[in-house]
Design a protein around this motif. Structure first.
Motif, short mmCIF file in Angstrom:
data_model
loop_
_atom_site.label_atom_id
_atom_site.label_comp_id
_atom_site.label_asym_id
_atom_site.label_seq_id
_atom_site.Cartn_x
_atom_site.Cartn_y
_atom_site.Cartn_z
N GLY A 291 0.88 -1.30 0.17
CA GLY A 291 0.66 -0.50 -0.51
C GLY A 291 0.78 1.15 0.03
O GLY A 291 0.04 2.26 -0.05
N SER B 155 2.48 -10.57 3.11
CA SER B 155 1.43 -10.63 1.76
C SER B 155 1.03 -10.34 0.61
O SER B 155 1.05 -10.67 -0.90
CB SER B 155 0.09 -9.18 2.43
N LYS C 129 -9.82 -17.47 2.62
CA LYS C 129 -7.97 -17.48 2.78
C LYS C 129 -8.14 -19.03 2.69
O LYS C 129 -7.87 -19.26 3.41
CB LYS C 129 -7.38 -17.28 4.40
O1 NZQ Z 1 0.97 -2.18 2.27
P1 NZQ Z 1 2.15 -1.52 2.29
O2 NZQ Z 1 1.93 -0.44 2.17
O3 NZQ Z 1 3.64 -1.90 2.45
O4 NZQ Z 1 2.27 -2.07 4.23
C1 NZQ Z 1 2.42 -3.07 5.45
C2 NZQ Z 1 1.32 -3.60 5.32
O5 NZQ Z 1 0.11 -2.83 5.82
C3 NZQ Z 1 3.24 -2.86 6.19
N1 NZQ Z 1 4.55 -3.08 6.25
C4 NZQ Z 1 5.22 -3.95 5.86
N2 NZQ Z 1 6.41 -3.36 5.46
C5 NZQ Z 1 6.54 -2.16 6.52
C6 NZQ Z 1 5.28 -1.79 6.35
N3 NZQ Z 1 5.08 0.29 7.14
C7 NZQ Z 1 6.06 0.69 7.34
N4 NZQ Z 1 7.43 -0.32 7.01
C8 NZQ Z 1 7.91 -1.10 6.86
N5 NZQ Z 1 9.33 -1.92 6.23
O6 NZQ Z 1 2.76 -4.27 7.00
C9 NZQ Z 1 1.83 -4.26 7.11
C10 NZQ Z 1 1.45 -5.48 7.12
O7 NZQ Z 1 2.62 -6.74 6.13
P2 NZQ Z 1 1.44 -7.99 5.26
O8 NZQ Z 1 2.75 -7.99 4.15
O9 NZQ Z 1 0.65 -8.02 5.75
O10 NZQ Z 1 2.52 -8.41 6.75
P3 NZQ Z 1 2.83 -9.95 6.81
O11 NZQ Z 1 4.21 -9.65 6.85
O12 NZQ Z 1 2.65 -10.24 8.67
O13 NZQ Z 1 1.75 -11.03 6.07
C11 NZQ Z 1 1.01 -11.34 6.65
C12 NZQ Z 1 0.27 -12.08 5.30
O14 NZQ Z 1 0.80 -13.41 5.64
C13 NZQ Z 1 0.65 -14.74 5.86
C14 NZQ Z 1 -0.68 -14.55 6.11
O15 NZQ Z 1 -2.18 -15.51 5.89
C15 NZQ Z 1 -0.42 -12.56 6.21
O16 NZQ Z 1 -1.68 -12.70 5.08
N6 NZQ Z 1 1.06 -15.83 5.91
C16 NZQ Z 1 2.29 -16.70 5.08
C17 NZQ Z 1 2.89 -17.35 5.31
C18 NZQ Z 1 3.59 -18.03 4.07
N7 NZQ Z 1 4.11 -17.53 3.11
O17 NZQ Z 1 4.32 -19.31 4.80
C19 NZQ Z 1 2.52 -18.24 6.62
C20 NZQ Z 1 1.89 -17.32 7.68
O18 NZQ Z 1 1.34 -18.23 8.85
C21 NZQ Z 1 1.12 -16.43 7.32
O19 NZQ Z 1 -0.23 -17.13 7.54
#
Ligand code: NZQ
Ligand code: ZN
Length: 390
Positions: A38, A98, A163
């Motif tokens: 985002g 994500s 999901k």
């Molecule tokens: O979207 P932006 O503007 O980049 O902001 C993100 C988002 O709002 C923000 N962010 C990321 N890096 C940043 C930052 N803000 C400031 N500075 C930075 N350096 O953080 C927010 C959350 O990001 P997101 O990617 O959603 O978080 P996360 O890494 O916790 O990922 C969650 C997702 O991963 C899945 C989850 O279900 C969920 O959909 N999972 C994936 C797995 C896998 N691939 O193996 C396993 C996990 O168990 C999990 O299910």
């Protein structure tokens, strides 16, 4: 120890300034699509740095931003259209779980010719790999340590109220750049989420039943102890490099296949948690913090040996009856989550008894009726866990 196949081809570049390797890592003549979320990577300058590095060779570079947390199918399909139209042959995910997960879906869907017009079917194969024979190669620049997506082949995509998992041996990133400094701009709550997600990934593969897997157990305990040591520190002091570096590496190692090889795995906390996120929008890690203590209270018999081992080796709890030691370890775990600013009750997220029934219906719809390392968590047991967490 159980039999296993261990395969992990991802090249990890860890540490300060590793972005400078990008030009060597991405093919010089590639048509690259950079994917991001985002806008955090625009604000903190990471995207600009990525583009500067890619511009050092004659690549064609396209961008796709706007991948939301818990990436949504329709958004990802827009990226697939761009990738198809521009004949992209390399994907570079710049962001957190994500963005990385969404990019794995894009990598598969763009070239899955048998699925054109019905790409949603790529997500309906439960725990089996997607039946495809190729994907566009992916690299990642990680900005949020949590999911391990940077060194595994799985992803989770939101499709309406579902999901759904997507994974394939073709979606291991070719490389991942892990520079802890790129994570300094994270809000404290996202760092805390990352600590909890990494912690629970570890316990899903560790607190099951013993199979005399000494290396896997000791490594899991090392990850858990390191997270306990650095967790609060890295939330409170985001620019403490060493604390953050330890979180980043623990997150990756918690879910890259290493500690899960040759041991039983649970994942019921995650499966119930995914329903909570899909239905109520609770952050992924925060669902896990609510469900973990409740799961252990309900499953204390089935997990007795490992809970006692966890109490002793991770929390140094040696005194008291078996039940007292297990209770003390669960309590310590809750205190740890609270110390990070993470809540541990369903009511903290305004989920009540009606909400529990919606979660149960979601589990039923997705066939999650025999969860855990023993396959004995029925819907009734899941309901008990949720009631315990109220
Ligand atoms: O979207 P932006 O503007 O980049 O902001 C993100 C988002 O709002 C923000 N962010 C990321 N890096 C940043 C930052 N803000 C400031 N500075 C930075 N350096 O953080 C927010 C959350 O990001 P997101 O990617 O959603 O978080 P996360 O890494 O916790 O990922 C969650 C997702 O991963 C899945 C989850 O279900 C969920 O959909 N999972 C994936 C797995 C896998 N691939 O193996 C396993 C996990 O168990 C999990 O299910
Ligand atoms: Zn997780």
């Amino acid at each position: 120890m159980l039999n296993f196949n261990f395969y992990n081809p991802t090249n990890i570049l860890f540490g300060k300034g590793q972005m400078s390797e990008l030009d060597n890592l991405v093919p010089k003549d590639a048509k690259v699509l950079i994917t991001y979320g985002g806008g955090s990577v625009i604000k903190n300058g990471v995207l600009a740095n990525v583009k500067t590095e890619l511009a050092k060779s004659s690549r064609e570079v396209f961008e796709f931003g706007g991948i939301e947390p818990n990436p949504k199918f329709p958004t990802l399909m827009k990226a697939v259209e761009v990738a198809r139209a521009e004949k992209v042959d390399f994907l570079l995910a710049v962001g957190g779980g994500s963005v990385m997960d969404g990019t794995k879906f894009i990598a598969i869907a763009t070239v899955a010719d048998d699925f054109v017009g019905r790409e949603e079917k790529l997500m309906t194969y439960g725990f089996a790999p997607v039946p495809v024979s190729s994907a566009i190669p992916i690299g990642t620049v990680v900005t949020l340590p949590a999911t391990g997506s940077e060194m595994n082949c799985g992803g989770v995509v939101t499709y309406g109220e579902d999901k759904l998992p997507v994974f394939s041996p073709y979606t291991y990133p070719k490389f991942s750049i892990l520079d802890p400094e790129l994570t300094y701009t994270l809000p404290a709550i996202q760092v805390a989420n990352g600590v909890v997600d990494s912690f629970v990934h570890t316990v899903e593969q560790y607190i099951t039943y013993p199979v005399k897997a000494g290396f896997q157990d000791r490594t899991s305990e090392g990850i858990l102890q390191t997270l306990v040591e650095v967790g609060k520190q890295t939330v409170d002091d985001p620019t403490d490099y060493d604390a953050r570096a330890n979180l980043v590496w623990c997150s990756t190692m918690a879910l890259n296949g290493l500690i899960g090889a040759g041991v039983p795995q649970d994942w019921s906390i995650h499966m119930i948690g995914h329903e909570m996120t899909a239905l109520f929008g609770v952050d992924h890690a925060q669902t896990l913090a609510v469900l973990t203590p409740a799961m252990w209270r309900i499953r204390r018999k089935q997990k007795k040996e490992k809970l006692l081992q966890y109490a002793e080796r991770v929390w140094n709890i040696n005194a008291g009856s078996e039940d007292e030691r297990i209770d003390a370890a669960i309590h310590k775990t809750e205190e740890f989550f609270h110390s990070l600013g993470i809540k541990t009750r369903l009511s903290d997220h305004a989920i009540d008894a009606t909400g529990i029934e919606r979660i149960i219906r979601g589990l039923e719809k997705h066939g999650m009726v025999a969860l855990s390392e023993r396959g004995d968590i029925t819907l009734d047991v899941s309901r008990k866990v949720l009631q315990e967490a109220l």
